[in-house]
Motif scaffolding. Structure first.
Motif, mmCIF file in Angstrom:
data_model
loop_
_atom_site.group_PDB
_atom_site.id
_atom_site.type_symbol
_atom_site.label_atom_id
_atom_site.label_comp_id
_atom_site.label_asym_id
_atom_site.label_seq_id
_atom_site.Cartn_x
_atom_site.Cartn_y
_atom_site.Cartn_z
ATOM 1 N N UNK A 1 51.528 41.893 -52.847
ATOM 2 C CA UNK A 1 51.157 42.953 -53.992
ATOM 3 C C UNK A 1 49.856 43.183 -54.353
ATOM 4 N N UNK A 2 48.822 41.982 -53.856
ATOM 5 C CA UNK A 2 47.656 42.405 -53.974
ATOM 6 C C UNK A 2 47.028 43.197 -52.994
ATOM 7 N N UNK A 3 47.411 43.147 -51.811
ATOM 8 C CA UNK A 3 47.045 43.875 -50.590
ATOM 9 C C UNK A 3 47.381 45.463 -50.989
ATOM 10 N N UNK A 4 48.562 45.679 -51.321
ATOM 11 C CA UNK A 4 49.148 46.894 -51.505
ATOM 12 C C UNK A 4 48.360 47.684 -52.933
ATOM 13 N N UNK A 5 47.959 46.714 -53.907
ATOM 14 C CA UNK A 5 47.262 47.245 -55.148
ATOM 15 C C UNK A 5 46.064 47.691 -54.763
ATOM 16 N N UNK A 6 45.201 47.045 -53.988
ATOM 17 C CA UNK A 6 43.871 47.284 -53.533
ATOM 18 C C UNK A 6 43.939 48.418 -52.527
ATOM 19 N N UNK A 7 44.974 48.617 -51.639
ATOM 20 C CA UNK A 7 44.890 49.845 -51.078
ATOM 21 C C UNK A 7 45.063 50.915 -51.885
ATOM 22 N N UNK A 8 45.865 50.940 -52.604
ATOM 23 C CA UNK A 8 46.105 52.133 -53.678
ATOM 24 C C UNK A 8 44.905 52.271 -54.400
ATOM 25 N N UNK B 1 50.773 50.471 -64.863
ATOM 26 C CA UNK B 1 49.756 49.736 -64.258
ATOM 27 C C UNK B 1 49.465 50.554 -62.750
ATOM 28 N N UNK B 2 50.591 50.771 -62.084
ATOM 29 C CA UNK B 2 50.591 51.410 -60.917
ATOM 30 C C UNK B 2 49.974 52.509 -60.748
ATOM 31 N N UNK B 3 50.411 53.647 -61.868
ATOM 32 C CA UNK B 3 49.565 54.479 -61.878
ATOM 33 C C UNK B 3 48.067 54.316 -62.103
ATOM 34 N N UNK B 4 47.810 53.518 -62.905
ATOM 35 C CA UNK B 4 46.390 53.332 -63.354
ATOM 36 C C UNK B 4 45.605 52.817 -62.132
ATOM 37 N N UNK B 5 46.091 52.058 -61.200
ATOM 38 C CA UNK B 5 45.729 51.766 -59.849
ATOM 39 C C UNK B 5 45.398 53.065 -58.965
ATOM 40 N N UNK B 6 45.729 54.265 -59.379
ATOM 41 C CA UNK B 6 45.635 55.550 -58.689
ATOM 42 C C UNK B 6 44.691 56.264 -59.581
ATOM 43 N N UNK B 7 45.030 56.423 -60.691
ATOM 44 C CA UNK B 7 44.294 57.275 -61.683
ATOM 45 C C UNK B 7 42.990 56.838 -61.751
ATOM 46 N N UNK B 8 42.660 55.509 -62.243
ATOM 47 C CA UNK B 8 41.174 54.819 -62.473
ATOM 48 C C UNK B 8 40.612 55.078 -61.428
ATOM 49 N N UNK B 9 40.657 54.665 -60.144
ATOM 50 C CA UNK B 9 39.678 54.822 -58.857
ATOM 51 C C UNK B 9 39.401 56.516 -58.657
ATOM 52 N N UNK B 10 40.668 57.408 -59.007
ATOM 53 C CA UNK B 10 40.562 58.663 -58.920
ATOM 54 C C UNK B 10 39.205 59.223 -59.879
ATOM 55 N N UNK B 11 39.511 58.831 -61.034
ATOM 56 C CA UNK B 11 38.445 59.340 -61.850
ATOM 57 C C UNK B 11 37.072 58.837 -61.422
ATOM 58 N N UNK C 1 46.024 53.199 -42.301
ATOM 59 C CA UNK C 1 46.358 51.782 -42.137
ATOM 60 C C UNK C 1 47.424 51.332 -43.148
ATOM 61 N N UNK C 2 47.342 51.596 -44.204
ATOM 62 C CA UNK C 2 48.339 51.056 -45.111
ATOM 63 C C UNK C 2 49.640 51.884 -44.906
ATOM 64 N N UNK C 3 49.894 52.955 -44.419
ATOM 65 C CA UNK C 3 51.320 53.470 -43.802
ATOM 66 C C UNK C 3 51.666 52.821 -42.707
ATOM 67 N N UNK C 4 50.700 52.588 -41.568
ATOM 68 C CA UNK C 4 51.197 51.764 -40.587
ATOM 69 C C UNK C 4 51.715 50.324 -40.986
ATOM 70 N N UNK C 5 50.807 49.697 -41.814
ATOM 71 C CA UNK C 5 51.304 48.251 -42.124
ATOM 72 C C UNK C 5 52.465 48.050 -43.076
ATOM 73 N N UNK C 6 52.886 49.263 -43.759
ATOM 74 C CA UNK C 6 53.952 49.038 -44.602
ATOM 75 C C UNK C 6 55.246 49.580 -43.814
ATOM 76 N N UNK C 7 55.196 50.360 -42.822
ATOM 77 C CA UNK C 7 56.025 50.662 -41.982
ATOM 78 C C UNK C 7 56.519 49.401 -41.131
ATOM 79 N N UNK C 8 55.480 48.630 -40.636
ATOM 80 C CA UNK C 8 55.685 47.605 -39.831
ATOM 81 C C UNK C 8 56.328 46.391 -40.424
ATOM 82 N N UNK C 9 55.883 46.185 -41.466
ATOM 83 C CA UNK C 9 56.253 45.280 -42.646
ATOM 84 C C UNK C 9 57.793 45.628 -42.904
ATOM 85 N N UNK C 10 58.003 46.675 -43.404
ATOM 86 C CA UNK C 10 59.258 47.251 -43.869
ATOM 87 C C UNK C 10 60.280 46.981 -42.668
ATOM 88 N N UNK C 11 60.066 47.412 -41.427
ATOM 89 C CA UNK C 11 61.017 47.476 -40.578
ATOM 90 C C UNK C 11 61.334 46.024 -40.040
#
Length: 383
Positions: A28-35, A161-171, A197-207
């Motif tokens: 969760x922490x890794x994905x949040x930082x990447x977002x 919170x997830x949207x803020x993890x995207x919107x805040x840094x976007x601002x 990197x996130x997409x590759x990580x998420x796909x590998x982890x998911x599979x």
């Protein structure tokens, strides 16, 4: 409301399983930082002048794009879930993908497809902001009131919170862009690399974690794989019915089909406390993300060969197209796809193009279209 999705043995009691996690695990922490990083890169692509100009001069195109984004995609996903009788977990997964704002790579696909880059950036920005209201609204309509026969405890706090993890840094990225184009370009490149990197990580982890991923039903695979293509196709038809320019049709089609799966994966990971149920909900999201690569290539191949540049140009459009070429070049400079020296050349060429407005329509079209892209693939940054 009674469930339209029949329960299967082992289905979760979603009312109790779906809730705010008491603590964030490492994933969760890794994905949040990447977002956060991806959000900052998205914000750095936004130029206030381009967005305001697009909203002022292309209001219909922007409106059609947003409506197809939040209106068309959820309807297609809901249709799939009903036709193929998805269980609750898979239904929630595909609905969250369909309800998400536009993806961060849509502007690059738009550029390569000969679309309207300024319109693409504007639509991504507007849809991301509107997601604060639209995602909870769509979740309430399609998930909470439809996917279960008991009260579903949707963790709206984690949605925000997830949207803020995207919107805040976007601002923050937007503010950096306003102060320094050099640093904005660096943020965009770094955010793009981390996004890949996130997409590759998420796909590998998911599979690897979803041993049953390839044992899913035909309906789950077909729906998740074709959601992007079907959404893009319908959006293209709708844009064509509004008689929008071909480049706007391409852009709306691409923006409608490409969803922000990064946001959805982070949101699900942070929301589900039960790991098994989390992985089940992520199945359609992972399949959609895998299909994104070949779906985007198919879309790109089709759009590279359709649309006559002359069809978008009227006898009085020489100056406006030259102006738009400058705007697109500036947007691409911000994204890191063009160097400042190349932008300067485009501006000079655009001025010459506008002076040729008295020439034939075909000449004006050729001049304007030549100004909209670098001449070699090496001039395009890897995103």
């Amino acid at each position: 409301a009674n469930s339209v999705f029949p329960q299967e043995p082992g289905d979760c009691e979603l009312g109790s399983k779906l809730g705010v996690k008491k603590e964030m695990d490492f994933l969760s922490i890794v994905l949040s930082l990447l977002l956060i990083i991806v959000g900052a890169g998205l914000g750095a692509t936004i130029r206030r002048e381009d967005v305001l100009s697009t909203l002022r001069t292309k209001r219909i195109a922007a409106t059609v794009g947003v409506v197809t984004q939040f209106g068309l995609m959820p309807l297609i996903a809901f249709f799939y879930a009903n036709v193929f009788k998805f269980n609750n977990e898979h239904g929630i997964g595909i609905m969250l993908v369909a309800s998400a704002p536009g993806g961060v790579t849509s502007s690059l696909i738009t550029y390569w497809s000969g679309g309207d880059v300024a319109l693409s950036v504007t639509m991504s920005s507007v849809s991301t902001i509107l997601a604060f209201a639209m995602m909870p609204f769509l979740i309430f309509i399609y998930i909470e009131r439809t996917f279960t026969d008991e009260k579903l405890d949707i963790p709206y706090e984690w949605i925000f919170i997830s949207l803020m993890l995207l919107i805040g840094p976007c601002a923050i990225g937007y503010c950096v862009r306003a102060r320094s184009e050099v640093w904005a370009t660096r943020m965009i490149k770094f955010g793009s690399i981390m996004g890949v990197i996130f997409l590759v990580f998420a796909l590998v982890y998911g599979i690897t974690e979803n041993s049953h991923l390839f044992n899913q039903s035909f309906g789950v695979w077909f729906s998740s794989c074709t959601l992007q293509l079907i959404g893009s196709a319908f959006a293209f038809v709708i844009a064509r019915l509004f008689r929008l320019p071909i480049r706007a049709q391409k852009t709306i089609s691409i923006e409608a089909g490409i969803q922000n799966s990064t946001l959805v994966i982070t949101m699900i990971t942070n929301s589900f406390s039960d790991v098994d149920e989390r992985l089940k909900v992520l199945v359609p999201v992972y399949i959609y993300s895998v299909a994104y690569f070949w779906n985007s290539l198919i879309t790109l191949a089709i759009f590279r060969f359709i649309g006559d540049p002359d069809s978008d140009i009227s006898p009085n459009d020489g100056n406006s197209i030259a102006s738009e070429a400058q705007s697109n070049a500036q947007s691409l400079e911000i994204k890191g796809d063009m160097r400042p020296s190349q932008v300067s050349s485009v501006r000079n060429g655009a001025t010459m193009g506008s002076h040729r407005a008295s020439g034939t329509q075909s000449q004006r079209a050729s001049s304007a279209m030549a100004l909209q892209k670098p001449s070699t693939i090496e001039e395009v940054a890897v995103v």
